[in-house]
Design an enzyme around this catalytic site. Structure first.
Site, PDB file in Angstrom:
ATOM      1  N   LEU A 161      11.570 -20.009  -4.614  1.00  0.00           N
ATOM      2  CA  LEU A 161      10.570 -19.247  -3.922  1.00  0.00           C
ATOM      3  C   LEU A 161       9.189 -19.301  -4.768  1.00  0.00           C
ATOM      4  O   LEU A 161       9.224 -19.167  -6.065  1.00  0.00           O
ATOM      5  CB  LEU A 161      10.934 -17.886  -3.952  1.00  0.00           C
ATOM      6  CG  LEU A 161      10.107 -16.676  -3.597  1.00  0.00           C
ATOM      7  CD1 LEU A 161       9.703 -16.737  -2.362  1.00  0.00           C
ATOM      8  CD2 LEU A 161      10.691 -15.354  -3.952  1.00  0.00           C
ATOM      9  N   HIS A 164       2.559   3.530  -9.172  1.00  0.00           N
ATOM     10  CA  HIS A 164       2.171   1.684  -9.442  1.00  0.00           C
ATOM     11  C   HIS A 164       3.574   1.314 -10.149  1.00  0.00           C
ATOM     12  O   HIS A 164       4.232   0.243  -9.889  1.00  0.00           O
ATOM     13  CB  HIS A 164       0.949   1.670 -10.125  1.00  0.00           C
ATOM     14  CG  HIS A 164      -0.177   1.962  -9.340  1.00  0.00           C
ATOM     15  ND1 HIS A 164      -0.115   1.624  -8.076  1.00  0.00           N
ATOM     16  CD2 HIS A 164      -1.265   2.846  -9.829  1.00  0.00           C
ATOM     17  CE1 HIS A 164      -1.590   2.003  -7.544  1.00  0.00           C
ATOM     18  NE2 HIS A 164      -2.093   2.809  -8.828  1.00  0.00           N
ATOM     19  N   ASP A 172       0.846  -1.212  -0.001  1.00  0.00           N
ATOM     20  CA  ASP A 172       0.060   0.051  -0.100  1.00  0.00           C
ATOM     21  C   ASP A 172       0.985   1.040   0.078  1.00  0.00           C
ATOM     22  O   ASP A 172       1.995   1.422   0.482  1.00  0.00           O
ATOM     23  CB  ASP A 172      -0.945   0.036   1.260  1.00  0.00           C
ATOM     24  CG  ASP A 172      -1.978   0.946   1.122  1.00  0.00           C
ATOM     25  OD1 ASP A 172      -2.227   1.555  -0.065  1.00  0.00           O
ATOM     26  OD2 ASP A 172      -2.732   1.327   2.257  1.00  0.00           O
TER      27      ASP A 172
HETATM   28  C1  FPP Z   1      -1.999   0.129  -3.391  1.00  0.00           C
HETATM   29  O1  FPP Z   1      -1.481   1.611  -3.227  1.00  0.00           O
HETATM   30  C2  FPP Z   1      -1.348  -0.646  -4.618  1.00  0.00           C
HETATM   31  C3  FPP Z   1      -2.200  -1.109  -5.427  1.00  0.00           C
HETATM   32  C4  FPP Z   1      -3.434  -1.239  -5.437  1.00  0.00           C
HETATM   33  C5  FPP Z   1      -1.366  -1.846  -6.813  1.00  0.00           C
HETATM   34  C6  FPP Z   1      -0.438  -2.523  -6.357  1.00  0.00           C
HETATM   35  C7  FPP Z   1       0.355  -2.619  -7.473  1.00  0.00           C
HETATM   36  C8  FPP Z   1       1.664  -2.872  -7.768  1.00  0.00           C
HETATM   37  C9  FPP Z   1       2.828  -2.742  -6.500  1.00  0.00           C
HETATM   38  C10 FPP Z   1       2.285  -2.728  -9.026  1.00  0.00           C
HETATM   39  C11 FPP Z   1       3.112  -3.930  -9.461  1.00  0.00           C
HETATM   40  C12 FPP Z   1       2.428  -5.366  -9.263  1.00  0.00           C
HETATM   41  C13 FPP Z   1       2.482  -6.591 -10.196  1.00  0.00           C
HETATM   42  C14 FPP Z   1       2.077  -7.549  -9.791  1.00  0.00           C
HETATM   43  C15 FPP Z   1       3.261  -6.217 -11.454  1.00  0.00           C
HETATM   44  P1  FPP Z   1      -2.751   2.587  -3.444  1.00  0.00           P
HETATM   45  O2  FPP Z   1      -2.518   2.898  -4.928  1.00  0.00           O
HETATM   46  O3  FPP Z   1      -3.951   2.094  -2.865  1.00  0.00           O
HETATM   47  O4  FPP Z   1      -1.734   3.720  -2.761  1.00  0.00           O
HETATM   48  P2  FPP Z   1      -2.576   4.815  -1.687  1.00  0.00           P
HETATM   49  O5  FPP Z   1      -3.014   3.956  -0.383  1.00  0.00           O
HETATM   50  O6  FPP Z   1      -1.255   5.710  -1.569  1.00  0.00           O
HETATM   51  O7  FPP Z   1      -3.394   5.535  -2.443  1.00  0.00           O
END
Ligand code: FPP
Length: 247
Positions: free
Chosen positions: A129, A35, A18
């Site tokens: 892994l 992201h 997150d």
């Molecule tokens: C949460 O942060 C993150 C996500 C919903 C997406 C997670 C995706 C990645 C880490 C990209 C790579 C993944 C793969 C499998 C290639 P948020 O957007 O909710 O952050 P915020 O809470 O600050 O708004």
């Protein structure tokens, strides 16, 4: 499926990644940049976990609730997943990382589903892994799905309801075959599970970090593991010394 009470080293780590959006906002950049940086963080964390001997890593890449985000953000995330599969999957496989997807993949575009299937077909049998990518995943979805599968078996006359025990139920979950996480990390400062691995995290040690996911790396994983090593896992029992006093 849970490990024993020894907490020196977590065989299975789960992560709610997150903070991508806030990381980007802090830099006055679009959330998508966060992201992208999050994807790089994931790569670093996977490499590190492989190096230090973690056997299973489960990451929350896209929750069933994330569809409610603005269409543009969702579509950029899907592009990112596609490109990540193209770019990273082969190298991960060569490095002994077996990728598995958990979640309802049927909602993804046919193109993304095909890519996922192609990656799964190439996944090595022997691995250092196991990387479980939770995509369109929700803990309640997982449990409901398992209940539905068992219900269908009962309806077909293949299962007696009295034969359902925890092990059988668990075998129907998306993470099966696999272990339950020893350590569940959430980055980005929030202190909730957000519908991730509800059944599987029953006895996981929880670790909440204020660090935003794109800034999370080997040092933060090591800190989480150190905190884990200082914990005592009792799985509902009491500690030996307390047992002696009670006896
Ligand atoms: C949460 O942060 C993150 C996500 C919903 C997406 C997670 C995706 C990645 C880490 C990209 C790579 C993944 C793969 C499998 C290639 P948020 O957007 O909710 O952050 P915020 O809470 O600050 O708004």
């Amino acid at each position: 499926m849970a490990s024993d009470t020894q907490t020196e080293f977590p065989a299975h780590i789960a992560i709610v990644m997150d903070g991508n959006g806030r990381w980007a906002q802090q830099r006055s950049r679009p959330r998508t940049m966060g992201h992208q940086a999050g994807q790089k963080a994931l790569r670093r964390v996977v490499e590190h976990c492989g190096r230090i001997g973690v056997r299973e890593l489960t990451v929350f890449a896209f929750s069933s609730e994330n569809w409610n985000r603005p269409e543009k953000e969702v579509s950029r995330l899907m592009d990112l997943f596609m490109r990540a599969l193209d770019r990273e999957a082969n190298e991960l496989h060569q490095n002994g990382v077996a990728i598995r997807f958990i979640g309802d993949l049927s909602k993804f575009s046919p193109e993304l589903q095909e890519k996922i299937q192609a990656v799964l077909a190439r996944t090595p049998q022997d691995c250092r892994l196991r990387l479980n990518v939770a995509a369109n995943y929700g803990g309640r979805w997982d449990i409901t799905n398992a209940a539905r599968a068992l219900g269908a078996e009962i309806k077909a006359g293949a299962l007696d309801p009295t034969d359902i025990d925890e092990a059988l139920f668990e075998s129907q979950l998306a993470t099966s075959p696999g272990s339950c996480p020893d350590l569940l990390i959430r980055t980005g400062g929030e202190t909730r599970i957000s519908n991730f691995l509800l059944w599987q995290a029953a006895y996981s040690e929880l670790y909440f970090s204020p660090v935003l996911w794109p800034d999370f790396g080997p040092a933060e994983i090591d800190a989480a593991i150190s905190a884990y090593a200082a914990r005592e896992r009792r799985f509902g029992a009491i500690h030996e010394s307390a047992q002696q006093k009670a006896g």
